[in-house]
Design a protein around this motif. Structure first.
Motif: not given
Length: 199
Positions: A36, A155-156
């Protein structure tokens, strides 16, 4: 006579140690490429015989969209399996650039290969669908089809997490990849991983 016996014992111990090391073939055990925010601490960890230089090994990245080698390959000459040790096993971690160090596995996935003495000994792929594979058209793995590890870093992904193998055993085939990122264990056995040295 006592000195002679000591020398013989040391020689036998040395030969046993060399034999033990010779039986261990290195493998990629953990890696991290995305988290992230701005990507931090991108790295790749390899396990091999403790205290031995990795001059026989090379790391190669493959691009999924074209199934071609992404760069010329990174020789591991000058790197040693000694950043930490567990029994006969040594750990080596390579810090890589946040951009281009390890591809993100986006379109068509991407792949990483570990090559020893010119032979492709580990060739795995990863991507956002967890099922992408590629058949290499260039480089040392040309003609080989990657094995998808069934995991990727979304993506996190929290900072400080990585993709890891787990299980109990003495060689790469004894371990499997977790399906999601875990808290990184750089230069240590992974969460749920036990390395066993067989006599």
């Amino acid at each position: 006579l006592l000195t002679h016996l000591k020398m013989r014992c040391l020689l036998l111990l040395s030969l046993f140690t060399i034999s033990t090391f010779a039986e261990i073939t290195g493998w990629i055990n953990e890696f991290h490429y995305r988290n992230l925010g701005a990507d931090e601490n991108v790295f790749l960890e390899i396990i091999g015989p403790a205290g031995v230089e990795a001059w026989r090994y090379m790391l190669v990245m493959y691009q999924g969209r074209s199934s071609t080698q992404f760069h010329e390959g990174m020789s591991l000459s000058g790197h040693w399996f000694n950043e930490s040790t567990t029994g006969a096993y040594g750990f080596m971690s390579l810090s890589l650039p946040s951009k281009g160090g390890i591809r993100k596995g986006k379109v068509g996935g991407d792949a990483i290969a570990l090559v020893k003495n010119g032979e492709c000994i580990q060739f795995f792929s990863y991507g956002e669908n967890n099922n992408e594979t590629l058949t290499a058209t260039t480089g040392p793995c040309m003609g080989a089809t990657s094995i998808n590890i069934g995991a990727h870093e979304p993506r996190d992904t929290p900072v400080g997490y990585s993709l890891q193998m787990h299980g109990r055993g003495s060689e790469m085939g004894d371990f499997v990849w977790y399906e999601s990122p875990m808290a990184a264990t750089k230069n240590e056995p992974n969460i749920g991983q036990e390395l066993v040295t067989y006599a």
